[in-house]
Design an enzyme around this catalytic site. Structure first.
Site, PDB file in Angstrom:
ATOM      1  N   TYR A  56       0.836  -1.195   0.000  1.00 35.90           N
ATOM      2  CA  TYR A  56       0.000   0.000   0.000  1.00 35.90           C
ATOM      3  C   TYR A  56       0.879   1.256   0.000  1.00 35.90           C
ATOM      4  CZ  TYR A  56      -3.232  -3.599   1.753  1.00 35.90           C
ATOM      5  OH  TYR A  56      -3.952  -4.756   1.941  1.00 35.90           O
ATOM      6  N   PRO A 203     -14.524  -7.615   2.587  1.00 34.67           N
ATOM      7  CA  PRO A 203     -15.599  -8.249   3.367  1.00 34.67           C
ATOM      8  C   PRO A 203     -16.993  -7.815   2.944  1.00 34.67           C
ATOM      9  CG  PRO A 203     -14.584  -6.495   4.636  1.00 34.67           C
ATOM     10  CD  PRO A 203     -13.761  -6.644   3.390  1.00 34.67           C
TER      11      PRO A 203
END
Length: 279
Positions: A56, A203
């Site tokens: 990231y 999720p």
């Protein structure tokens, strides 16, 4: 109500609903200031598990979390991932699990995160060009040296998990998984049987219109949002699931964390369970 806490590796207690930092902008300016505020608000709201990775921003996301949260409050777990590196003239990211690379990336993460030990270090992906035993063995060696507390894996099969567990204790697995995407159900079952934390990335994801309509209907009946329903379903689906939803907005963060309070009936759960068959 589902249990709000889980002990990773049997001894590292965290709140089951965590926070994924991947989507936080890191470039200087108002967006970065907002990212700092979101990370701080997550901790204010009781989040004790924050997920980041070298990938990231080449460490920029880790540095953002340091600026926002260091010195870290007691009980806060920041878990990071290694095993990808830039290569070639274009600087593209590629899997790289060579022992020297993993070792250097862990050393760099320790410096960036201002930690003496990374309590949960995850291998971002298994590098197919490097023997799995060499990759996991390097993390085991770093654990023995006191630089890693617990070892996790990401995007692995049941067989790869078994191979890794023959080398060292595995505390967590981070695979893609959500209400409508249950490809890794067998991996989740293996984790549940062994008491291994399962951190689903992505999720919350939506499938076809029919599935969305059913989720929206359940949400309306529970006076919740579809996102909250998706997270509440995960929390109730298995006691080892630790969702790490990510957002760059405080309002969404607060919405996500409120999913913990949703009480879903067996009928609601059965309706949602069936959605995987049509997604």
């Amino acid at each position: 109500m589902t249990s709000a806490a889980f002990c990773i590796g049997g001894d590292l207690k965290v709140r089951r609903l965590g926070f994924g930092a991947m989507h936080l902008p890191t470039d200087p300016g108002p967006d970065r200031e907002n990212s700092l505020a979101v990370a701080r608000r997550a901790v204010e709201l009781g989040v004790t598990l924050i997920d980041t990775a070298y990938l990231y921003g080449g460490g920029a996301n880790e540095e953002l979390l340091v600026e926002a949260l260091h010195p870290y409050p007691d009980g806060l777990l920041i878990t990071t991932k290694v095993g990808l590196a830039r290569s070639g003239p274009s600087g593209d990211w590629k899997l790289d699990g060579r022992p020297a690379v993993l070792r250097e990336q862990v050393e760099q993460a320790l410096r960036r995160l201002r930690m003496e030990r990374i309590e949960l270090l995850q291998l971002h992906r298994i590098d197919p060009d490097t023997p799995l035993a060499d990759q996991v063995g390097t993390l085991r060696d770093l654990q023995a040296e006191g630089k890693i507390g617990r070892i996790g894996l990401s995007e692995v099969t049941v067989d790869q998990l078994d191979q890794a567990r023959a080398i060292v204790d595995i505390a967590s697995v981070q695979n893609r998984y959500n209400l409508l995407d249950r490809e890794h159900e067998a991996v989740l079952a293996a984790c549940e049987a062994a008491g291994i934390a399962f951190l689903p990335w992505r999720p919350v994801a939506w499938g076809d219109a029919g599935a969305q309509a059913e989720i929206a209907a359940v949400a309306a009946e529970l006076d919740a949002t579809p996102t909250q329903v998706a997270l509440a379903w995960l929390l109730g689906h298995s006691p080892v699931i630790l969702p790490i939803p990510g957002t760059a907005r405080i309002a969404h963060l607060e919405e996500n964390l409120a999913a913990e309070r949703i009480e879903m009936t067996p009928v609601h759960r059965e309706r949602l369970d069936r959605l995987a068959e049509v997604a």
